[in-house]
Design an enzyme around this catalytic site. Structure first.
Site, PDB file in Angstrom:
ATOM      1  N   HIS A  97       0.866  -0.928   0.313  1.00  0.00           N
ATOM      2  CA  HIS A  97      -0.056  -0.044   0.074  1.00  0.00           C
ATOM      3  C   HIS A  97       0.967   1.148   0.064  1.00  0.00           C
ATOM      4  O   HIS A  97       0.411   2.422  -0.465  1.00  0.00           O
ATOM      5  CB  HIS A  97      -0.379   0.211   1.206  1.00  0.00           C
ATOM      6  N   ASP A 145       3.686   9.257  -0.201  1.00  0.00           N
ATOM      7  CA  ASP A 145       2.819   8.502  -0.451  1.00  0.00           C
ATOM      8  C   ASP A 145       1.837   7.787  -1.722  1.00  0.00           C
ATOM      9  O   ASP A 145       2.415   7.931  -2.609  1.00  0.00           O
ATOM     10  CB  ASP A 145       0.738   9.904  -0.379  1.00  0.00           C
TER      11      ASP A 145
HETATM   12  C1  GDG Z   1      -2.123   4.256   3.507  1.00  0.00           C
HETATM   13  C2  GDG Z   1      -0.789   4.239   2.458  1.00  0.00           C
HETATM   14  C3  GDG Z   1      -2.455   4.735   0.941  1.00  0.00           C
HETATM   15  C4  GDG Z   1      -9.041  10.017   8.279  1.00  0.00           C
HETATM   16  N1  GDG Z   1      -8.979  11.409   9.024  1.00  0.00           N
HETATM   17  C5  GDG Z   1     -10.522  10.700   9.304  1.00  0.00           C
HETATM   18  C6  GDG Z   1     -10.716   9.807   8.839  1.00  0.00           C
HETATM   19  N2  GDG Z   1      -9.949   9.093   7.747  1.00  0.00           N
HETATM   20  C7  GDG Z   1      -9.553   7.945   7.141  1.00  0.00           C
HETATM   21  C8  GDG Z   1      -9.802   8.797   5.540  1.00  0.00           C
HETATM   22  C9  GDG Z   1      -9.088   7.786   4.770  1.00  0.00           C
HETATM   23  C10 GDG Z   1      -8.190   6.942   5.365  1.00  0.00           C
HETATM   24  O1  GDG Z   1      -8.230   7.572   6.788  1.00  0.00           O
HETATM   25  C11 GDG Z   1      -6.169   7.809   5.419  1.00  0.00           C
HETATM   26  O2  GDG Z   1      -6.252   6.807   4.247  1.00  0.00           O
HETATM   27  P1  GDG Z   1      -4.640   7.496   3.266  1.00  0.00           P
HETATM   28  O3  GDG Z   1      -5.344   6.814   1.471  1.00  0.00           O
HETATM   29  O4  GDG Z   1      -4.832   8.764   2.963  1.00  0.00           O
HETATM   30  O5  GDG Z   1      -3.498   7.344   4.129  1.00  0.00           O
HETATM   31  P2  GDG Z   1      -2.712   5.778   4.820  1.00  0.00           P
HETATM   32  O6  GDG Z   1      -3.493   6.206   6.273  1.00  0.00           O
HETATM   33  O7  GDG Z   1      -1.306   6.612   5.285  1.00  0.00           O
HETATM   34  O8  GDG Z   1      -2.779   4.712   3.988  1.00  0.00           O
HETATM   35  C12 GDG Z   1      -1.717   5.093   1.602  1.00  0.00           C
HETATM   36  C13 GDG Z   1      -3.966   3.709   1.598  1.00  0.00           C
HETATM   37  O9  GDG Z   1      -3.410   3.228   2.577  1.00  0.00           O
HETATM   38  C14 GDG Z   1      -4.603   2.207   0.931  1.00  0.00           C
HETATM   39  O10 GDG Z   1      -3.769   2.216   0.192  1.00  0.00           O
HETATM   40  O11 GDG Z   1      -3.313   5.302  -0.307  1.00  0.00           O
HETATM   41  O12 GDG Z   1      -0.933   5.724   0.248  1.00  0.00           O
HETATM   42  O13 GDG Z   1      -0.121   5.192   3.871  1.00  0.00           O
HETATM   43  O14 GDG Z   1      -9.862   6.724   3.989  1.00  0.00           O
HETATM   44  O15 GDG Z   1     -10.814   8.416   4.910  1.00  0.00           O
HETATM   45  N3  GDG Z   1     -11.934   8.398   8.547  1.00  0.00           N
HETATM   46  C15 GDG Z   1     -13.210   9.593   9.714  1.00  0.00           C
HETATM   47  N4  GDG Z   1     -13.325  10.293  10.573  1.00  0.00           N
HETATM   48  C16 GDG Z   1     -11.640  11.244   9.988  1.00  0.00           C
HETATM   49  O16 GDG Z   1     -11.646  11.905  10.539  1.00  0.00           O
HETATM   50  N5  GDG Z   1     -14.018   8.598   9.511  1.00  0.00           N
END
Ligand code: GDG
Length: 503
Positions: free
Chosen positions: A168, A380
Site C-alpha cells: 500500500h 504517499d
Molecule cells: C495507506 C497509505 C494509501 C482520515 N481522517 C478521518 C478518517 N480518515 C480516513 C480517510 C481515508 C483514510 O483515513 C486515510 O487514507 P490515506 O490513503 O490518505 O492514508 P494512509 O492511512 O496513510 O493509508 C496510502 C492507503 O494506505 C490505501 O492503500 O492510499 O498511501 O499510506 O480513508 O477517510 N476517517 C474518519 N474520520 C476522520 O477524521 N472516519
C-alpha cells in the site's frame, strides 16, 4: 472469474477488540475501504481474514471472533502478539525501518537488528496461522509492508499456496532501498509471491530496478500493467493496481439531506469564506508543517486574501506512543498558534485545527463544505483523502491541490493542481490562482477526476488484483494514455524498453 477460496492476511483484523467499561472484550467492526471491498468477495467465495486482533490472544478472543464471523459471513482468525513483538515488529521494523525508508525518509530509520529478527519471527507466526486456516488451492492475499516475508515463510514451512502481495505504500528508488541492511532478504521474500502488486507504475519500476541490481539474470517481460519476472530460480508477476475508494458510497453520503445541512452549517459558521481543507493521519509523510508554512506564505504574499480564506486541518491521532509523532504534533500546534497569532482578526481565525477522528458523516460534510482541498504529502502510496474529497464534491466546483509525490497524482493529474509540497511559495501561488479560477474550469477539472475515481473504484481494484492473481488474466485497466507519467517519469518508452530487454 473462478470461485477460488480467498484468504486475506493483514496486520490488523477488520474488526478491533476493545475493552468496555466493565473490562469485558467487545468486537468493533472496521469500516475502512478495504473491509467494504473485501467483505462481499469473502462472503461470495467463502474466505478467511487473518490478522492481529490487538491482543495477545486466548480462548475468550477466539470465541468473540467466532460469533462475529457468523454475522460477517466470513471467518476471522487472529494472530496473537506479545507486547515485545508489537514493540519490535510493529513499532520497530514496520514503523521505524520500512515506513520511513520506503517514503524516502532514510535519516529517520533505526536499523536495529533486533527489529528485523522479531519481524521474521512474527511473519513466521502469520504464515503458520495461514497454514492452519487455509487449504491448498486457496488464494492467499497478503497486505502491506508489515508482512513482506509471509510468502517466503509459507514456502520454508512447506505450506503450498497460491499467493499475492500488495504494497500500500511506495516502493523506493534503488539508491534509497540500498540503505536497508536486509535488502536482499526483502527482495528474495517478495520474489516468493506469485503476484506482487504496487500502487503505481513508478513503484513497480523501482522494484524491478532493485531486482535487476541484485540479480543480473532477472528478466521482465511484457508491456502492460502486469509483467512477468523471471530468473533461474523463480518466475512471478508484478503489476500496478492503484487502489480506489467506494465512490458511490461517498457520493451518496455527501448527497444526504442531513449531510447537506451540516455542510451548510459549516460554511455559515465560517461566514461563507473560502474553506481550504486538510485531512491527515498524524504522520511526518503527510507534510502538514510544510502545508501550514504554505498557508503562512499565502497570507504574507497575498494580503488581499486576509479574511477571505480559512484553512481547516483535521489531524487524526496515530502512533501516539512514538515520541517522534508527539514532537510532530507539537510542531504542528506551534505553527497553528503562530499563524493565528499573526493573522487573526476579530471574528476571523485563519487556521482551524481539530486533533481527533471525525465520525464518517461529519468528515463527508467537511469534504462537501470545502471549496478546496490541500492534499500535500511529502510522499504517499496513493492517498485516499484526495479521492474521497472529489467523490463528495457535489457542486463540482471544488479544487484539489495534490502533491506530485502522492500516488494519486498519476491518475488525477489532469484535474488536480499538482504542487511540490516543499515549495511553499509555489503552493501559495497555486492557491492564489485557484481563488481566481472561473467556475467553468473548476467544473471541467472536477468532472475529469470524478470520472476516473468512479470508474477505477475499490471494487475495480479488488477485481483487477484477483483477476491477475487467481485467474491469471487482466481486467479493464485504465488505458495507458490516461496515465501520463511524463510529468515526473523518464517516459513510457524508455521504461518499457528496459523492461522488455530480456525477451
Ligand atoms: C495507506 C497509505 C494509501 C482520515 N481522517 C478521518 C478518517 N480518515 C480516513 C480517510 C481515508 C483514510 O483515513 C486515510 O487514507 P490515506 O490513503 O490518505 O492514508 P494512509 O492511512 O496513510 O493509508 C496510502 C492507503 O494506505 C490505501 O492503500 O492510499 O498511501 O499510506 O480513508 O477517510 N476517517 C474518519 N474520520 C476522520 O477524521 N472516519
Amino acid at each position: 472469474m473462478d470461485s477460488t477460496r480467498l484468504v486475506v492476511v493483514s496486520n490488523r483484523l477488520p474488526a478491533a477488540l476493545r475493552k468496555n467499561e466493565n473490562g469485558d472484550w467487545k468486537v468493533v467492526p472496521g469500516a475502512g475501504g478495504l473491509v467494504t471491498a473485501m467483505a462481499p468477495v469473502l462472503r461470495d467465495r467463502g474466505g478467511t481474514w487473518i490478522g492481529w486482533s490487538g491482543t495477545a490472544g486466548g480462548a475468550e478472543v477466539m470465541d468473540l471472533l467466532a460469533s462475529f464471523s457468523k454475522e460477517a459471513g466470513y471467518e476471522l482468525k487472529p494472530v496473537g502478539l506479545t507486547a515485545e513483538e508489537v514493540n519490535d515488529f510493529y513499532f520497530g521494523f514496520a514503523n521505524e525501518v520500512v515506513w520511513p525508508l520506503f517514503h524516502d525518509f532514510q535519516s529517520r530509520c533505526n536499523f536495529n537488528p533486533r527489529y528485523y529478527h522479531r519481524y521474521m519471527d512474527v511473519n513466521r507466526k502469520f504464515a503458520e496461522t495461514v497454514g492452519q486456516w487455509s487449504a491448498e488451492g486457496d488464494f492467499v492475499w497478503v497486505h502491506d509492508y508489515h508482512l513482506m516475508h509471509v510468502g517466503w515463510w509459507l514456502k520454508e514451512l512447506g505450506i503450498n499456496r497460491r499467493t499475492g502481495f500488495y504494497l500500500h505504500i511506495p516502493f523506493p528508488p534503488v539508491d534509497i532501498f540500498l540503505k536497508m541492511p536486509w535488502r536482499t532478504k526483502v527482495l528474495k521474500a517478495l520474489m516468493e509471491y506469485d503476484l506482487v502488486g504496487f500502487q503505481t507504475y513508478r513503484d513497480r519500476r523501482n522494484f524491478i530496478q532493485c531486482l535487476k541490481l541484485f540479480y543480473s539474470d532477472v528478466k521482465a517481460k511484457g508491456r502492460g500493467p502486469v509483467v512477468r519476472i523471471s530468473n533461474d530460480e523463480r518466475t512471478f508477476n508484478a503489476g500496478y493496481f492503484s487502489i480506489g475508494i467506494d465512490y458511490r458510497q461517498f457520493n451518496e453520503t455527501a448527497r444526504r439531506p442531513s449531510v447537506k445541512k451540516r455542510a451548510q452549517a459549516i460554511k455559515e459558521a465560517d461566514e461563507n469564506r473560502t474553506i481550504i481543507l486538510g485531512v491527515d493521519r498524524l504522520d511526518y509523510t503527510k507534510g502538514v508543517p510544510q502545508r501550514l508554512e504554505a498557508m503562512r506564505t499565502l497570507f504574507e504574499n497575498y494580503p488581499e486574501l486576509h479574511g477571505k480564506i480559512t484553512f481547516t486541518q483535521v489531524l487524526v491521532p496515530s502512533r501516539e506512543q512514538v515520541p517522534e509523532y508527539m514532537a510532530l504534533k507539537e510542531e504542528i500546534e506551534r505553527l497553528v498558534g503562530e499563524i493565528n497569532g499573526q493573522f487573526s482578526q476579530p471574528g476571523y481565525t485563519p487556521v482551524q485545527y481539530m486533533y481527533r477522528s471525525l465520525p464518517r458523516e461529519e468528515l463527508v460534510a467537511y469534504y462537501r463544505a470545502a471549496d478546496m482541498a490541500l492534499v500535500t504529502p511529502l510522499r504517499d502510496g496513493m492517498n485516499l483523502v484526495a479521492k474521497e474529497y472529489c467523490a463528495c464534491n457535489v457542486s463540482k466546483k471544488g479544487v484539489l491541490f495534490l502533491s506530485e509525490f502522492a500516488g494519486a497524482a498519476t491518475q488525477l493529474q489532469n484535474g488536480a493542481l499538482l504542487v511540490n509540497p516543499y515549495d511553499v511559495e509555489g503552493v501559495a501561488k497555486a492557491i492564489h490562482q485557484a481563488y481566481h479560477m472561473d467556475d467553468k474550469e473548476k467544473r471541467q477539472r472536477m468532472r475529469k477526476m470524478q470520472e476516473i475515481i468512479r470508474k477505477y473504484d475499490i471494487f475495480w481494484w479488488v477485481d483487477s488484483f484477483l483477476q491477475a492473481g487467481v485467474s491469471r488474466g487482466l481486467g479493464d485497466f485504465p488505458p495507458q494514455e490516461s496515465v501520463d507519467y511524463a510529468f515526473f517519469e523518464m517516459g513510457e518508452d524508455y521504461i518499457d524498453d528496459s523492461l522488455s530487454s530480456g525477451t
